[in-house]
Design an enzyme around this catalytic site. Sequence first.
Site, mmCIF file in Angstrom:
data_model
loop_
_atom_site.group_PDB
_atom_site.id
_atom_site.type_symbol
_atom_site.label_atom_id
_atom_site.label_comp_id
_atom_site.label_asym_id
_atom_site.label_seq_id
_atom_site.Cartn_x
_atom_site.Cartn_y
_atom_site.Cartn_z
ATOM 1 N N LYS A 1 4.864 31.352 18.687
ATOM 2 C CA LYS A 1 4.537 31.450 17.280
ATOM 3 C C LYS A 1 5.360 30.628 16.445
ATOM 4 O O LYS A 1 6.416 30.575 16.816
ATOM 5 C CB LYS A 1 4.657 32.694 16.509
ATOM 6 C CG LYS A 1 4.461 32.922 15.237
ATOM 7 C CD LYS A 1 4.429 34.359 14.534
ATOM 8 C CE LYS A 1 4.282 34.333 13.002
ATOM 9 N NZ LYS A 1 3.021 34.021 12.718
ATOM 10 N N HIS A 2 4.770 29.697 15.472
ATOM 11 C CA HIS A 2 5.633 28.951 14.709
ATOM 12 C C HIS A 2 6.224 29.758 13.648
ATOM 13 O O HIS A 2 5.590 30.568 12.660
ATOM 14 C CB HIS A 2 4.732 27.989 13.909
ATOM 15 C CG HIS A 2 4.191 26.874 14.484
ATOM 16 N ND1 HIS A 2 5.023 26.142 15.319
ATOM 17 C CD2 HIS A 2 3.080 26.269 14.671
ATOM 18 C CE1 HIS A 2 4.064 25.063 15.738
ATOM 19 N NE2 HIS A 2 3.045 25.342 15.340
ATOM 20 N N VAL A 3 7.552 30.139 13.805
ATOM 21 C CA VAL A 3 8.231 31.040 12.854
ATOM 22 C C VAL A 3 9.888 31.100 12.952
ATOM 23 O O VAL A 3 10.154 30.360 14.136
ATOM 24 C CB VAL A 3 7.761 32.625 13.153
ATOM 25 C CG1 VAL A 3 8.455 32.933 14.485
ATOM 26 C CG2 VAL A 3 8.280 33.537 12.001
ATOM 27 N N PRO B 1 7.412 22.959 15.243
ATOM 28 C CA PRO B 1 6.209 22.124 15.206
ATOM 29 C C PRO B 1 6.529 20.391 15.706
ATOM 30 O O PRO B 1 7.559 20.159 15.112
ATOM 31 C CB PRO B 1 5.522 22.060 13.829
ATOM 32 C CG PRO B 1 6.276 23.431 13.188
ATOM 33 C CD PRO B 1 7.449 23.470 14.015
ATOM 34 N N ARG C 1 8.245 28.199 18.216
ATOM 35 C CA ARG C 1 7.950 26.900 18.384
ATOM 36 C C ARG C 1 8.359 25.924 17.209
ATOM 37 O O ARG C 1 7.498 26.357 16.157
ATOM 38 C CB ARG C 1 6.883 26.393 19.268
ATOM 39 C CG ARG C 1 5.524 26.978 18.292
ATOM 40 C CD ARG C 1 4.277 26.646 19.295
ATOM 41 N NE ARG C 1 2.930 26.995 18.832
ATOM 42 C CZ ARG C 1 2.186 25.878 18.626
ATOM 43 N NH1 ARG C 1 2.302 24.913 18.934
ATOM 44 N NH2 ARG C 1 1.181 26.561 17.961
#
Length: 377
Positions: free
Chosen positions: A148-150, A90, A88
């Site tokens: 996950k933010h990645v 942000p 995801r």
Amino acid sequence: MLFFLLGIPTDRSEHAYASAQEYKEALEAIRKHTGAERSKPQRTLEAEPEDSQQIEEEQDYLDELLIPDPWELNNTARAGTDVLFFNRVPKVGSQTFMELLRRLAIRNQFRFNRDAVQRVETIRLAPVDQQILAGLVSAYTPPASYIKHVCYTNFTRYGYPSPIYVNVVRDPVERVISWYYYVRAPWYYVERKRAFPDLPLPDPAWLKKDFETCVLSGDRECRYIEGETHEGIGDHRRQTLFFCGHEPQCTPFNSVEALQRAKRVVEQQYAVVGVLEDLNSTLLAFERYVPRFFDGALQLYWEELNTFNRINRNAFKPPVSEAVKQIVRANFTREIEFYEFCKQRLHMQLRALRDPTITLPTTRSGRRRRARRHGRV
């Protein structure tokens, strides 16, 4: 796909062709390769256009011929495992989509997984950490989802099957404004202090600084200089980074290479990239192209609208003038191009379904063509 084989431009604006002759040649090429025959307007290709309406009707006809079949735009079937990976971005409504996915996991019977809250969010990983991430996600028993933010991670490079990638994008300028006030919201620091008690509090002067003043005063925080790199989660100016990948070439802000890499990854690896400003199209594409996980998403979202609307709503975000937004947009040209690319791809995926019940937002040129056709201009 046909339009790549023929070398025909894929820009769907009314200025897609430099001249009427180029347009006629493109249309003739399509007829030759597809055997398609026009039913209207009734005139030969050799005849010069009599008026703009005929050109526009031919443009509509050409657009229809260029719509690919759904399987050509569906990367879900190309995944090596029935695991959904929402890496995801942000400030694109990702908390809302995460909650929606959590509820869909119960409805559609798949495992819901997300990474833990991090003290420092690392979105660009070293190769060894990319391999660990790929192994972690691949270890989940299908069907499963992971959030996950990645940055985009190439699983096959490390010997693991590719997951089903999905994501969401947002107007780049609205996104950086949202982040600017998100990290200044009082409740943000309450949550952070609760999770990490030893975190220092920020400077009160920094907290009180508004976005318009930041931009107009030339503050270093709001200058958005092309080519700059910024490690860590930073201010999220680089939406393309989450699609481009972990390579150093992806880090310069607003760069041509990062843009092209991100576009290529979206086309080749992502099942769907939604658009926050067009939730109906986004949820419908998720449902149609990734039904194992998103079946019923549209209905669930609208039934629980009040709940979803309260997620991460920031009452401390004041309005920003269009004049200031335009100043910022001048430095986000390639980020904006990527956003528009994702929007066009999303709408193309829905058009490819050829479902007459689907209504898509109309482009400015499309609105003009329809207005002329119905005598409103």
